[in-house]
Design a protein around this motif. Sequence first.
Motif, PDB file in Angstrom:
ATOM      1  N   ASN A   1      78.362 117.735 -19.179  1.00 51.56           N
ATOM      2  CA  ASN A   1      79.416 118.757 -19.305  1.00 51.56           C
ATOM      3  C   ASN A   1      79.365 119.737 -18.137  1.00 51.56           C
ATOM      4  O   ASN A   1      80.400 120.154 -17.618  1.00 51.56           O
ATOM      5  N   GLN A   2      78.151 120.070 -17.709  1.00 51.32           N
ATOM      6  CA  GLN A   2      77.999 120.970 -16.558  1.00 51.32           C
ATOM      7  C   GLN A   2      78.519 120.307 -15.272  1.00 51.32           C
ATOM      8  O   GLN A   2      79.212 120.938 -14.471  1.00 51.32           O
TER       9      GLN A   2
ATOM     10  N   HIS B   1      72.605 107.532 -20.740  1.00 46.23           N
ATOM     11  CA  HIS B   1      72.950 108.106 -22.053  1.00 46.23           C
ATOM     12  C   HIS B   1      73.530 107.020 -22.971  1.00 46.23           C
ATOM     13  O   HIS B   1      73.178 106.927 -24.150  1.00 46.23           O
TER      14      HIS B   1
ATOM     15  N   LYS C   1      66.897 118.319 -20.218  1.00 47.44           N
ATOM     16  CA  LYS C   1      67.913 118.720 -21.198  1.00 47.44           C
ATOM     17  C   LYS C   1      68.778 117.523 -21.623  1.00 47.44           C
ATOM     18  O   LYS C   1      68.859 116.512 -20.925  1.00 47.44           O
ATOM     19  N   TYR C   2      69.442 117.665 -22.759  1.00 45.74           N
ATOM     20  CA  TYR C   2      70.237 116.593 -23.353  1.00 45.74           C
ATOM     21  C   TYR C   2      71.327 116.146 -22.366  1.00 45.74           C
ATOM     22  O   TYR C   2      72.037 116.970 -21.793  1.00 45.74           O
TER      23      TYR C   2
ATOM     24  N   HIS D   1      67.330 116.973 -28.731  1.00 49.24           N
ATOM     25  CA  HIS D   1      67.801 115.649 -28.323  1.00 49.24           C
ATOM     26  C   HIS D   1      66.827 115.097 -27.293  1.00 49.24           C
ATOM     27  O   HIS D   1      66.433 115.788 -26.364  1.00 49.24           O
TER      28      HIS D   1
ATOM     29  N   CYS E   1      66.207 113.144 -23.989  1.00 44.66           N
ATOM     30  CA  CYS E   1      67.103 112.808 -22.871  1.00 44.66           C
ATOM     31  C   CYS E   1      66.778 111.396 -22.402  1.00 44.66           C
ATOM     32  O   CYS E   1      65.621 110.963 -22.408  1.00 44.66           O
TER      33      CYS E   1
ATOM     34  N   GLU F   1      81.211 111.981 -28.722  1.00 40.91           N
ATOM     35  CA  GLU F   1      80.648 112.705 -27.573  1.00 40.91           C
ATOM     36  C   GLU F   1      80.921 111.929 -26.276  1.00 40.91           C
ATOM     37  O   GLU F   1      81.379 112.479 -25.281  1.00 40.91           O
TER      38      GLU F   1
ATOM     39  N   VAL G   1      74.290 114.978 -22.588  1.00 40.21           N
ATOM     40  CA  VAL G   1      75.678 115.436 -22.777  1.00 40.21           C
ATOM     41  C   VAL G   1      75.861 116.853 -22.222  1.00 40.21           C
ATOM     42  O   VAL G   1      76.872 117.155 -21.588  1.00 40.21           O
ATOM     43  N   ASP G   2      74.844 117.701 -22.425  1.00 38.49           N
ATOM     44  CA  ASP G   2      74.946 119.074 -21.894  1.00 38.49           C
ATOM     45  C   ASP G   2      74.954 119.050 -20.362  1.00 38.49           C
ATOM     46  O   ASP G   2      75.727 119.776 -19.723  1.00 38.49           O
TER      47      ASP G   2
ATOM     48  N   MET H   1      68.172 121.981 -15.457  1.00 36.41           N
ATOM     49  CA  MET H   1      68.365 121.231 -16.707  1.00 36.41           C
ATOM     50  C   MET H   1      67.688 119.859 -16.594  1.00 36.41           C
ATOM     51  O   MET H   1      67.052 119.390 -17.525  1.00 36.41           O
TER      52      MET H   1
END
Lengths: 94, 94, 94, 94
Positions: A44-45, B64, A37-38, B4, B6, B84, A40-41, A32
């Motif tokens: 979360n992981q 972020h 990748k974003y 999104h 990053c 979020e 937040v994603d 990711m």
Amino acid sequence: MEHHQCSYLNKKENIKVRLSRIEGQIKGIEKMIEEGKYCVDVLNQIAAVRAALKKVGLIILREHTKGCVLNSKGTRKEEEKINELMELIEKFLK
Amino acid sequence: MEHHQCSYLNKKENIKVRLSRIEGQIKGIEKMIEEGKYCVDVLNQIAAVRAALKKVGLIILREHTKGCVLNSKGTRKEEEKINELMELIEKFLK
Amino acid sequence: MEHHQCSYLNKKENIKVRLSRIEGQIKGIEKMIEEGKYCVDVLNQIAAVRAALKKVGLIILREHTKGCVLNSKGTRKEEEKINELMELIEKFLK
Amino acid sequence: MEHHQCSYLNKKENIKVRLSRIEGQIKGIEKMIEEGKYCVDVLNQIAAVRAALKKVGLIILREHTKGCVLNSKGTRKEEEKINELMELIEKFLK
């Protein structure tokens, strides 16, 4: 070095399955990050892997308490085992 | 799916080094379990990996917040980004 | 001393109600200790108060992020507010 | 109702002093909210009280483990005491 008997033998396969899944999740997070990748994603992981690790820790902590700690009752090791247990709990609370 | 941007691009290499170290630590724990190492030593390793993951999480959370969250100020996304962020913080508090 | 505008004004009553309930719970725990109540019951109460305090903290953290942090965007205070926020999050993770 | 012997009797005074200090801190936070003090200062106080409560919890948890849990070894209560201990640890990890 003093040899300690490990108390989690009967949970070994379960623990190994969980750890191998966690290893896969870490590889997934690395991918990711590579793909940008974003945030937040990704976060979360990371939270999910921490939770999965905590679960493995609690499984071992339970077996350790039932085995090593309880078996130290009345022996010269009792205080040491209680100290060890409390230090572990504090580390997991961080 | 909405794309999104990053915010952690400038920390990417640092994060990847940390994750690859964590992956190595997980493999190390699997080996400890295989060899029946003492519960307390295994638990200390698990606590160390959780702490290392938390550190990676905080690096990404910072970027972020600086990027996605601050940039949402005054836009229709502001409330969503705040929600979020708070959900993430709650997850990391578990 | 620099005067900071507090961002939680619109949640003040809600926060005060929660804090006064928490104060009552603390008094209740003191009474349980005085009466020598069972450890597990006392510990459950302590965990409940910690959870209630975390909730109050998250309410204020949200308002702070929406207010002070977002309003610092593009100002010379931005980095300072981000640092403050991250330090707080780390403290709550302990 | 089953009567449980509490294990923290020898720490009672220490625990009461800590709880009364915590009660004072909560009152202090209520005053800060009333006066609209800066969010970060309030949040730092909340984190401090949570840490102080965790310390009280760990003192009682230690005495409980040394007393109730260890004394259950080999009795029909053993499994119940281990379950109780693990549930408490999970609650404190939240």
